[in-house]
Design a protein around this motif. Structure first.
Motif, PDB file in Angstrom:
ATOM      1  N   VAL A  89       0.838  -1.193   0.000  1.00 41.70           N
ATOM      2  CA  VAL A  89       0.000   0.000   0.000  1.00 41.70           C
ATOM      3  C   VAL A  89       0.878   1.251   0.000  1.00 41.70           C
ATOM      4  O   VAL A  89       1.878   1.314   0.710  1.00 41.70           O
ATOM      5  CB  VAL A  89      -0.937  -0.008   1.237  1.00 41.70           C
ATOM      6  CG1 VAL A  89      -1.604   1.320   1.438  1.00 41.70           C
ATOM      7  CG2 VAL A  89      -1.964  -1.112   1.110  1.00 41.70           C
ATOM      8  N   GLY A  90       0.490   2.237  -0.806  1.00 40.38           N
ATOM      9  CA  GLY A  90       1.228   3.494  -0.832  1.00 40.38           C
ATOM     10  C   GLY A  90       1.142   4.154  -2.193  1.00 40.38           C
ATOM     11  O   GLY A  90       0.315   3.799  -3.027  1.00 40.38           O
ATOM     12  N   THR A  91       1.998   5.114  -2.417  1.00 40.75           N
ATOM     13  CA  THR A  91       2.059   5.842  -3.675  1.00 40.75           C
ATOM     14  C   THR A  91       3.300   5.406  -4.428  1.00 40.75           C
ATOM     15  O   THR A  91       4.397   5.378  -3.869  1.00 40.75           O
ATOM     16  CB  THR A  91       2.104   7.363  -3.410  1.00 40.75           C
ATOM     17  OG1 THR A  91       0.911   7.724  -2.725  1.00 40.75           O
ATOM     18  CG2 THR A  91       2.201   8.134  -4.697  1.00 40.75           C
ATOM     19  N   TRP A  92       3.112   5.067  -5.695  1.00 42.00           N
ATOM     20  CA  TRP A  92       4.189   4.593  -6.551  1.00 42.00           C
ATOM     21  C   TRP A  92       4.288   5.524  -7.752  1.00 42.00           C
ATOM     22  O   TRP A  92       3.275   5.996  -8.257  1.00 42.00           O
ATOM     23  CB  TRP A  92       3.907   3.162  -6.998  1.00 42.00           C
ATOM     24  CG  TRP A  92       3.821   2.195  -5.871  1.00 42.00           C
ATOM     25  CD1 TRP A  92       2.813   2.071  -4.968  1.00 42.00           C
ATOM     26  CD2 TRP A  92       4.794   1.235  -5.497  1.00 42.00           C
ATOM     27  NE1 TRP A  92       3.091   1.095  -4.062  1.00 42.00           N
ATOM     28  CE2 TRP A  92       4.299   0.546  -4.365  1.00 42.00           C
ATOM     29  CE3 TRP A  92       6.027   0.864  -6.001  1.00 42.00           C
ATOM     30  CZ2 TRP A  92       5.013  -0.461  -3.745  1.00 42.00           C
ATOM     31  CZ3 TRP A  92       6.721  -0.152  -5.377  1.00 42.00           C
ATOM     32  CH2 TRP A  92       6.217  -0.802  -4.261  1.00 42.00           C
ATOM     33  N   VAL A  93       5.499   5.776  -8.210  1.00 43.74           N
ATOM     34  CA  VAL A  93       5.712   6.659  -9.351  1.00 43.74           C
ATOM     35  C   VAL A  93       6.600   5.969 -10.384  1.00 43.74           C
ATOM     36  O   VAL A  93       7.397   5.088 -10.051  1.00 43.74           O
ATOM     37  CB  VAL A  93       6.355   7.999  -8.932  1.00 43.74           C
ATOM     38  CG1 VAL A  93       5.417   8.823  -8.112  1.00 43.74           C
ATOM     39  CG2 VAL A  93       7.658   7.779  -8.200  1.00 43.74           C
ATOM     40  N   SER A  94       6.426   6.374 -11.620  1.00 39.70           N
ATOM     41  CA  SER A  94       7.310   5.960 -12.702  1.00 39.70           C
ATOM     42  C   SER A  94       7.212   7.020 -13.794  1.00 39.70           C
ATOM     43  O   SER A  94       6.487   8.004 -13.660  1.00 39.70           O
ATOM     44  CB  SER A  94       6.937   4.582 -13.253  1.00 39.70           C
ATOM     45  OG  SER A  94       5.855   4.676 -14.143  1.00 39.70           O
ATOM     46  N   ARG A  95       7.889   6.778 -14.864  1.00 37.62           N
ATOM     47  CA  ARG A  95       7.837   7.686 -15.995  1.00 37.62           C
ATOM     48  C   ARG A  95       6.422   7.740 -16.589  1.00 37.62           C
ATOM     49  O   ARG A  95       6.024   8.709 -17.205  1.00 37.62           O
ATOM     50  CB  ARG A  95       8.831   7.217 -17.056  1.00 37.62           C
ATOM     51  CG  ARG A  95       8.940   8.095 -18.251  1.00 37.62           C
ATOM     52  CD  ARG A  95       9.862   7.499 -19.317  1.00 37.62           C
ATOM     53  NE  ARG A  95      11.073   6.896 -18.789  1.00 37.62           N
ATOM     54  CZ  ARG A  95      12.254   7.511 -18.726  1.00 37.62           C
ATOM     55  NH1 ARG A  95      12.369   8.748 -19.143  1.00 37.62           N
ATOM     56  NH2 ARG A  95      13.310   6.888 -18.250  1.00 37.62           N
TER      57      ARG A  95
END
Length: 183
Positions: A89-95
């Motif tokens: 659980v959480g916030t994930w980032v990518s391009r």
């Protein structure tokens, strides 16, 4: 043989343990912060509970009750899956965009559909419970004004007593947004 971790003369840098791991691959999904102590403690408790359930299943199988041990095995597998999902659980980032993963659902917003990412003062849920407290939240504004739950809050299981870690994580997600919204 000196053991600097056991001596008092070593300078202790508390913020060094909160720094997210460095990464070079911007195409893979990454969480820009480490899971918080509340989240890790809850997952560890669930895994401990699963080990006791597995031990009970082993005792039941030695007693000759195979259907009862199958129920214990199934329950232990459900508890293990819940613990692993809790850690995810959480916030994930990518391009490609920003992804908010909650326990039951997740959604992804591509960077080209993000209007703004900003930190605001607002009532936030305390550890995900219905009780709200005044705190900070990192919110995402989509094109079209569709409502989005906060990406991060300073009162969730990752940042409850770690305001500096929340600030770093919010700044990192905002920096990802600034970099990839313009591309």
């Amino acid at each position: 043989m000196p053991l600097p971790f056991l001596t008092a003369d070593r300078v202790f840098d508390a913020s060094a343990e909160d720094i997210a791991l460095p990464f070079d691959d911007h195409d893979s999904w990454r969480r820009p912060y480490r899971p918080g102590p509340w989240r890790v403690a809850a997952a560890a408790f669930l895994l401990l509970l699963a080990s006791f359930v597995l031990l009970a299943g082993m005792i039941i199988v030695f007693a000759g009750e195979v259907p009862g041990s199958a129920v214990c095995l199934g329950l232990a597998l459900v508890i293990i899956v819940c613990a692993l999902r809790l850690l995810r659980v959480g916030t994930w980032v990518s391009r490609h965009g920003v992804r908010r993963v909650s326990f039951f659902t997740s959604f992804t917003v591509p960077w080209n559909r993000v209007t703004a990412i900003r930190t605001v003062q607002q009532p936030v849920k305390w550890l995900g419970f219905p009780r709200t407290v005044q705190g900070q939240a990192l919110i995402l504004v989509r094109q079209g004004g569709q409502p989005v739950p906060p990406l991060l809050t300073d009162s969730n299981a990752d940042f409850l007593t770690r305001s500096e870690a929340f600030d770093r994580a919010a700044d990192t997600v905002e920096a990802w947004g600034d970099e990839y919204r313009q591309v």
